[in-house]
Design a protein around this motif. Sequence first.
Motif, mmCIF file in Angstrom:
data_model
loop_
_atom_site.group_PDB
_atom_site.id
_atom_site.type_symbol
_atom_site.label_atom_id
_atom_site.label_comp_id
_atom_site.label_asym_id
_atom_site.label_seq_id
_atom_site.Cartn_x
_atom_site.Cartn_y
_atom_site.Cartn_z
ATOM 1 N N PRO A 174 -4.833 -3.237 10.516
ATOM 2 C CA PRO A 174 -5.583 -1.981 10.633
ATOM 3 C C PRO A 174 -5.280 -1.075 9.434
ATOM 4 N N GLU A 175 -6.310 -0.446 8.918
ATOM 5 C CA GLU A 175 -6.168 0.397 7.733
ATOM 6 C C GLU A 175 -5.078 1.449 7.888
ATOM 7 N N GLU A 176 -4.963 2.021 9.083
ATOM 8 C CA GLU A 176 -3.967 3.081 9.296
ATOM 9 C C GLU A 176 -2.537 2.555 9.312
ATOM 10 N N ARG A 177 -2.358 1.230 9.300
ATOM 11 C CA ARG A 177 -1.018 0.640 9.244
ATOM 12 C C ARG A 177 -0.615 0.234 7.836
ATOM 13 N N ILE A 178 -1.397 0.620 6.835
ATOM 14 C CA ILE A 178 -1.076 0.304 5.443
ATOM 15 C C ILE A 178 -0.590 1.574 4.753
ATOM 16 N N ILE A 179 0.582 1.483 4.138
ATOM 17 C CA ILE A 179 1.111 2.570 3.325
ATOM 18 C C ILE A 179 1.240 2.021 1.907
ATOM 19 N N PHE A 180 0.506 2.616 0.978
ATOM 20 C CA PHE A 180 0.493 2.160 -0.405
ATOM 21 C C PHE A 180 1.553 2.941 -1.172
ATOM 22 N N LEU A 181 2.583 2.252 -1.670
ATOM 23 C CA LEU A 181 3.676 2.881 -2.396
ATOM 24 C C LEU A 181 3.501 2.644 -3.892
ATOM 25 N N ASN A 182 3.503 3.709 -4.676
ATOM 26 C CA ASN A 182 3.486 3.544 -6.127
ATOM 27 C C ASN A 182 4.221 4.695 -6.798
ATOM 28 N N LEU A 183 4.362 4.590 -8.099
ATOM 29 C CA LEU A 183 5.137 5.578 -8.842
ATOM 30 C C LEU A 183 4.269 6.571 -9.595
ATOM 31 N N SER A 211 -10.070 5.740 4.145
ATOM 32 C CA SER A 211 -9.687 7.100 4.547
ATOM 33 C C SER A 211 -8.472 7.157 5.474
ATOM 34 N N LYS A 212 -8.111 6.052 6.130
ATOM 35 C CA LYS A 212 -6.974 6.063 7.059
ATOM 36 C C LYS A 212 -5.683 5.584 6.400
ATOM 37 N N LEU A 213 -5.770 5.137 5.165
ATOM 38 C CA LEU A 213 -4.632 4.638 4.398
ATOM 39 C C LEU A 213 -3.756 5.799 3.950
ATOM 40 N N LYS A 214 -2.450 5.587 3.840
ATOM 41 C CA LYS A 214 -1.546 6.589 3.281
ATOM 42 C C LYS A 214 -1.096 6.109 1.906
ATOM 43 N N ILE A 215 -1.041 7.029 0.948
ATOM 44 C CA ILE A 215 -0.516 6.730 -0.388
ATOM 45 C C ILE A 215 0.708 7.605 -0.618
ATOM 46 N N VAL A 216 1.799 6.980 -1.047
ATOM 47 C CA VAL A 216 3.010 7.714 -1.416
ATOM 48 C C VAL A 216 3.260 7.423 -2.891
ATOM 49 N N THR A 217 3.279 8.474 -3.708
ATOM 50 C CA THR A 217 3.495 8.323 -5.150
ATOM 51 C C THR A 217 4.513 9.349 -5.613
ATOM 52 N N SER A 218 5.164 9.081 -6.750
ATOM 53 C CA SER A 218 6.147 10.044 -7.244
ATOM 54 C C SER A 218 5.540 11.036 -8.233
ATOM 55 N N GLU A 219 4.382 10.675 -8.845
ATOM 56 C CA GLU A 219 3.757 11.622 -9.756
ATOM 57 C C GLU A 219 2.292 11.272 -9.970
ATOM 58 N N ILE A 220 1.483 12.317 -10.040
ATOM 59 C CA ILE A 220 0.061 12.160 -10.347
ATOM 60 C C ILE A 220 -0.122 12.598 -11.795
ATOM 61 N N ASP A 221 -0.583 11.657 -12.626
ATOM 62 C CA ASP A 221 -0.753 11.933 -14.048
ATOM 63 C C ASP A 221 -2.057 12.677 -14.322
ATOM 64 N N THR A 222 -2.347 12.887 -15.600
ATOM 65 C CA THR A 222 -3.523 13.646 -16.021
ATOM 66 C C THR A 222 -4.812 12.913 -15.715
ATOM 67 N N GLY A 223 -4.852 11.614 -16.007
ATOM 68 C CA GLY A 223 -6.076 10.851 -15.786
ATOM 69 C C GLY A 223 -6.037 9.516 -16.485
ATOM 70 N N LEU A 224 -7.222 8.985 -16.779
ATOM 71 C CA LEU A 224 -7.347 7.693 -17.448
ATOM 72 C C LEU A 224 -7.928 7.890 -18.843
ATOM 73 N N SER A 225 -7.465 7.074 -19.786
ATOM 74 C CA SER A 225 -8.028 7.083 -21.135
ATOM 75 C C SER A 225 -9.320 6.284 -21.137
ATOM 76 N N GLU A 226 -9.981 6.251 -22.272
ATOM 77 C CA GLU A 226 -11.211 5.465 -22.393
ATOM 78 C C GLU A 226 -10.942 3.974 -22.230
ATOM 79 N N GLU A 227 -9.685 3.568 -22.472
ATOM 80 C CA GLU A 227 -9.298 2.163 -22.302
ATOM 81 C C GLU A 227 -8.782 1.888 -20.887
#
Length: 197
Positions: free
Chosen positions: A138-147, A162-178
């Motif tokens: 079930p989607e609500e049983r997935i926790i996505f861990l990243n840095l 929408s029911k997934l949880k994401i745990v991250t240590s930092e949100i960066d500025t964005g993505l480059s053209e590459e």
Amino acid sequence: MHTLIRDREITTPDFVFYLDRLIRLVVEHGLGHLPFTEKQIITPTGSIYMGVDFCKKLCGVSIVRSGESMENALRACCKGINIGKILIHRVGDNGQQLIYHKLPMDIAERHVLLLDPVLGTGNSANQAIELLIRKGVPEERIIFLNLISAPERIQCVCKRFSKLKIVTSEIDTGLSEEFRVIPGLGEYGDRYFGTDN
């Protein structure tokens, strides 16, 4: 620690050391999102203590290869945890190809900690999440861990799942053209495993 791991002059041993510390913090925070039950125990003084007990059905799933860097921290926090693998090969900038997966037989009954340190384009994460859902998790049983995550990709993944949880240590500025996370930290897997030149 983010300053240290982003420095292009850092040595591989120092890069690994500080990343391992960050990974451990993310894993421990992720575990805090698991369901628990109250548990009463008797302390060495003979007193009754009302504590908590985590859910028993838990596993990790790492997206090979970078996600494997997060496995030791998960094992250090959860003794004897089962860890599955998903290998997704990049085909160009937009396409992905699922190559291999090995997951616990009863994964549909478990809470899953999905391990991938960098959320850039989100293609690998989306494909891994779709696979877990197809396997009955079930989607609500997935926790996505990243840095480190690109903000537009967090929105993309969360909008899709929408029911997934994401745990991250930092949100960066964005993505480059590459399609690289900016400011980012370079080729994560090569830097962590010492295969960069």
